[in-house]
Write a protein that holds these residues in place. Structure first.
Motif, short mmCIF file in Angstrom:
data_model
loop_
_atom_site.label_atom_id
_atom_site.label_comp_id
_atom_site.label_asym_id
_atom_site.label_seq_id
_atom_site.Cartn_x
_atom_site.Cartn_y
_atom_site.Cartn_z
N THR A 67 0.56 -0.71 -0.17
CA THR A 67 0.08 0.01 0.06
C THR A 67 0.34 0.96 -0.12
OG1 THR A 67 -1.49 -1.00 0.73
CG2 THR A 67 -2.01 0.92 0.87
N TYR A 68 0.13 2.23 -0.98
CA TYR A 68 1.05 3.06 -0.80
C TYR A 68 0.59 4.83 -0.03
CZ TYR A 68 2.59 7.79 -1.91
OH TYR A 68 3.32 9.05 -2.04
N SER A 69 1.10 4.53 1.07
CA SER A 69 0.15 5.79 2.10
C SER A 69 0.15 6.99 1.53
CB SER A 69 0.18 5.40 3.06
OG SER A 69 -0.90 6.12 3.82
N HIS A 70 -0.66 7.73 0.81
CA HIS A 70 -0.92 9.39 0.26
C HIS A 70 -1.05 10.07 2.11
CE1 HIS A 70 -1.24 8.77 -3.23
NE2 HIS A 70 -1.91 8.07 -2.84
N GLN A 71 -0.18 11.33 1.99
CA GLN A 71 0.24 12.26 2.98
C GLN A 71 -1.46 12.90 3.02
OE1 GLN A 71 2.81 15.63 2.66
NE2 GLN A 71 2.42 16.00 4.24
N ALA A 72 -2.08 13.16 3.77
CA ALA A 72 -3.76 14.02 3.78
C ALA A 72 -3.82 15.13 4.10
CB ALA A 72 -4.88 12.24 5.06
N LEU A 73 -2.86 15.15 5.16
CA LEU A 73 -2.44 16.67 5.34
C LEU A 73 -0.84 16.86 6.34
CD1 LEU A 73 -3.49 16.86 8.86
CD2 LEU A 73 -3.98 14.85 8.38
N ALA A 74 -0.64 18.25 6.45
CA ALA A 74 1.03 18.76 7.08
C ALA A 74 0.88 18.64 8.29
CB ALA A 74 1.33 20.01 6.06
N PRO A 75 1.94 18.29 8.32
CA PRO A 75 2.57 18.40 9.91
C PRO A 75 2.33 19.67 10.63
CG PRO A 75 3.68 17.15 8.69
CD PRO A 75 3.04 18.22 7.64
N PRO A 76 1.77 19.42 12.17
CA PRO A 76 1.63 20.81 12.40
C PRO A 76 2.98 22.01 12.33
CG PRO A 76 1.56 19.94 14.28
CD PRO A 76 1.43 18.67 12.97
N ALA A 77 2.92 23.60 12.20
CA ALA A 77 4.36 23.90 12.34
C ALA A 77 5.39 23.82 13.22
CB ALA A 77 3.40 25.43 12.57
N GLY A 78 6.40 23.73 12.16
CA GLY A 78 7.33 22.96 13.28
C GLY A 78 8.36 21.77 13.66
#
Length: 287
Positions: A67-78
């Motif tokens: 399975t390729y797992s797509h990035q759904a959202l950006a990590p919190p700042a920093g």
């Protein structure tokens, strides 16, 4: 560096493991929670969740699906993903890892397999890839032994210093003090220690009514459980599915509750070099 693991909960003889871990000069732990291992670190870095980074994995142990797992959202700042952290650290140290981005690394890691399957990386990113193989183990009766057959006479066992033919090996006998064999199985609702993050109550120790009567303790009463390497307080649970001369506790409880691996001894199996958790014996007394 420790990531994707909680060894000061999951390994045997946790008390000794904490002492040895504490002696290490500098320790960094990535995690989502203040685990038993993170609590012993010099620096704790918040880990990105599976939804905040791209990755490739099989869905579960023994699953044939890649399975390729797509990035759904950006990590919190920093917050950096572990991939990006190690890339940046290597760059600061002048170390060439052979890749500068997560994408380049993932492509390189999976390239030999995709080439063998004649599947493009783009196809992996848009669908599930079922790895070839039989749904029935050894369906063609070809075994991964030296002879290719079922081996009643095992050269590998002989090489490891054991009888090449099946023989009865008596189980380890308890010591004079600790007479109950301690079983430490997984909880159905938790993957190792993960499901116990917000559990604070004492763990239960399960024995049958014969063992409870010998201890002189009642159901749901507090007891002290001790072994050759440690001790903890638990709740006595009477369960007649547990054998005589045995006690059962779930593994995964954190040290704040009473981690059963405070009791388990460091022993190695005769073949395979695995931890022999079930060769630990304990004593239970009323508190």
């Amino acid at each position: 560096f420790v990531s994707s693991a909680n060894p000061l909960n999951q390994g045997p003889d946790v008390g000794q493991a904490v002492k040895q871990f504490s002696a290490i000069d500098f320790k960094v732990v990535f995690d989502h929670f203040m685990t038993d291992t993170a609590a012993q670190a010099d620096i704790i870095l918040p880990a990105a969740s599976v939804f905040e980074q791209e990755d490739i994995f099989c869905t579960v142990m023994f699953s044939p699906v890649l399975t390729y797992s797509h990035q759904a959202l950006a990590p919190p700042a920093g917050l950096m993903t572990e991939f990006d952290f190690y890339i940046a650290l290597a760059d600061r140290m002048g170390i060439d890892l052979g890749f500068k981005t997560t994408d380049v690394y993932l492509r390189a890691a999976v390239s030999p397999l995709l080439k063998k399957l004649d599947i493009s990386y783009g196809n992996l990113k848009t669908g599930l890839i079922t790895l070839p193989g039989s749904e029935v183990a050894w369906e063609e009766k070809k075994f991964e032994t030296r002879s290719g057959s079922i081996e009643i006479y095992s050269e590998e066992a002989k090489t490891d210093g054991h009888s090449p033919l099946p023989v009865f090996i008596p189980p380890t006998e308890p010591e004079e003090v600790h007479l109950l064999r301690l079983l430490t199985c997984h909880a159905e609702e938790s993957m190792h220690s993960q499901g116990f993050a917000f559990v604070a109550q004492r763990p239960g120790i399960y024995v049958n009514e014969n063992t409870a009567a010998a201890i002189g303790a009642e159901h749901d009463s507090d007891v002290v459980v001790s072994s050759a390497v440690g001790r903890l307080t638990a709740r006595l649970e009477i369960d007649n599915s547990v054998c005589d001369q045995a006690a059962f506790m779930y593994q995964g409880f954190w040290q704040k509750s009473g981690n059963v691996n405070l009791l388990t001894e460091v022993k190695i199996s005769d073949m395979g070099q695995q931890a022999a958790f079930y060769d630990t014996f304990c004593t239970i007394v009323k508190k």
